[in-house]
Enzyme design. Structure first.
Site, PDB file in Angstrom:
ATOM      1  N   HIS A  39       1.897   2.168  -3.288  1.00 41.15           N
ATOM      2  CA  HIS A  39       1.191   3.291  -3.900  1.00 41.15           C
ATOM      3  C   HIS A  39       1.952   4.607  -3.771  1.00 41.15           C
ATOM      4  O   HIS A  39       1.362   5.679  -3.968  1.00 41.15           O
ATOM      5  CB  HIS A  39      -0.198   3.434  -3.272  1.00 41.15           C
ATOM      6  CG  HIS A  39      -1.050   2.214  -3.428  1.00 41.15           C
ATOM      7  ND1 HIS A  39      -2.260   2.034  -2.778  1.00 41.15           N
ATOM      8  CD2 HIS A  39      -0.869   1.084  -4.170  1.00 41.15           C
ATOM      9  CE1 HIS A  39      -2.773   0.862  -3.100  1.00 41.15           C
ATOM     10  NE2 HIS A  39      -1.948   0.259  -3.936  1.00 41.15           N
ATOM     11  N   ASP A  52       0.854  -1.191   0.000  1.00 46.08           N
ATOM     12  CA  ASP A  52       0.000   0.000   0.000  1.00 46.08           C
ATOM     13  C   ASP A  52       0.891   1.243   0.000  1.00 46.08           C
ATOM     14  O   ASP A  52       2.003   1.190  -0.493  1.00 46.08           O
ATOM     15  CB  ASP A  52      -0.942  -0.033   1.205  1.00 46.08           C
ATOM     16  CG  ASP A  52      -2.276   0.639   0.916  1.00 46.08           C
ATOM     17  OD1 ASP A  52      -2.273   1.825   0.567  1.00 46.08           O
ATOM     18  OD2 ASP A  52      -3.324  -0.023   1.044  1.00 46.08           O
TER      19      ASP A  52
END
Length: 409
Positions: free
Chosen positions: A254, A230
């Site tokens: 991300h 993430d």
């Protein structure tokens, strides 16, 4: 004879003066330095038994200005949350391993594997670099794939307090985020950390944010490596004065993200500076995520944020502004975002994206009903083939790059 007598008398006076105690005015201050208490908790030596109580007891004994040592070559089983309530200006020296249990039922009730609540003055680190915090997250990865609703703890969760340093060890396979902080904590320093979340099955280590920086002031992240699934660093609402200096973000993460902001509250982020970042195979290198407007959402304000000196390798895009985050296109058309993005700088970017969006290397979908001031300098990111394109919408100023229509998100 008189001369000899006077001479002997003078020598006697000198000898008396030489051995006499010095006066109070001439006595130097004598400071006795107390030795800092050091405690090494005993381990049960069985991963089915809980070593947390022994560590907490060691903090009760040595936590006030002392040192708690987790020795090299030793593994301590954490079956319940490790709190630092006994620590005031203490050192927690992690040379061995702290390993969490895989009891997802228990951990669903805990904020963190390690929880620092209103702690003032703690240094958690390894002098040798050998220390490990093992989140033992494989069971969580597999359970999340089957039922993505159950709660999981952050590895180290900080709520309030001040003057916290975390440095020099490895954190691996966390069930959720690696580090989280909020509650108005001040002066937090992370340095020389290796952070890796990897699954042994086909189920990805979901939601393993590297750093969730919430309500806090003065945070430094320096010389860290993050491989996760993430956000590498998430600058969340209420964070102020954050510096990231020297970070590598890898895995399928991300990137370095502001947000998400404005889901239901009046959210803000300000005064963030990132330098010396290497972004490998990320969804995006750097970006901002805000929700749309309307009565069901909150507001978003972002100011004075800079990414400076970023090398991109194989990421989907180098920069992304999302003003329709977590929503459908129809929702965002009906209630466009009114977020305020001011003083947003992208400087000295270089490298190559992957083929997913080529030839586009950035996607800048600014808030249609808000403010969006973006500035690009020394922008040298290219796609694997073709001429680089920057997709833009609703930028209020001249951004310093050539724009092509088609931005979305």
């Amino acid at each position: 004879m008189l001369f000899i007598s006077l001479h002997l008398a003078f020598v006697s006076i000198l000898l008396v003066g030489a051995i006499a105690a010095p006066t109070d005015e001439l006595t130097p201050d004598r400071v006795v330095l107390a030795k800092r208490a050091t405690c090494t908790p005993a381990t049960m030596g069985d991963d089915q038994l809980d070593d947390t109580p022994a560590i907490i007891a060691a903090m009760a004994s040595c936590g006030s200005g002392g040192t708690i040592v987790i020795p090299a070559g030793t593994t301590y089983s954490l079956r319940t949350m490790l709190t630092f309530s006994g620590c005031v200006n203490c050192d927690f020296q992690l040379e061995g391993t702290l390993k969490a249990s895989d009891d997802t039922t228990y951990w669903a009730t805990a904020s963190g594997i390690i929880y620092l609540n209103a702690i003032k003055g703690v240094r958690i680190g390894s002098l040798t670099g050998a220390g490990i915090l093992d989140g033992n997250g494989q069971t969580s990865y597999d359970q999340w794939a089957a039922s993505p609703t159950f709660a999981r703890p952050t590895a180290i969760y900080i709520n309030g307090g001040s003057d916290i340093t975390i440095t020099g060890f490895k954190v691996k396979n966390v069930p959720n985020a690696f580090f989280g902080q909020k509650g108005g904590v001040t002066n937090v320093n992370y340095a020389s950390l290796t952070m890796i979340a990897a699954s042994k099955s086909t189920n990805l280590p979901k939601n393993t944010d590297g750093f969730d920086i919430g309500e806090s002031t003065y945070t430094t992240i320096k010389s860290v490596y993050v491989s996760n699934q993430d956000d590498c660093v998430a600058f969340k609402s209420g964070c102020n004065y954050v510096m990231v200096d020297g970070i590598t973000c890898a895995g399928t993460n991300h990137g370095l993200s502001v947000g998400s902001l404005g889901k239901t509250n009046a959210d803000w982020v300000k005064n963030v500076y990132v330098t010396g970042a290497t972004m490998v195979n990320c969804g995006k290198a750097a970006g901002i995520k805000v929700y749309p407007g309307g009565s069901t959402h909150g507001t978003s304000t972002v100011s004075n944020v800079t990414w400076d000196g970023v090398t991109v390798s194989g990421c989907h895009c180098d920069a992304q502004i999302q003003s329709c985050y977590g929503s459908t296109a129809a929702e965002c058309t009906a209630d466009p975002s009114a977020a305020s993005l001011t003083g947003i700088y992208f400087k000295n970017f270089q490298g190559t994206t992957n083929t997913k969006y080529e030839p586009a290397v950035s996607n800048l979908d600014c808030p249609p009903a808000g403010t969006c001031d973006l500035y690009f300098t020394s922008w040298a990111v290219v796609p694997p083939a073709g001429t680089a394109e920057n997709l833009c919408a609703n930028i209020d100023n001249s951004p310093g790059i050539s724009c092509t229509t088609g931005a979305s998100g």
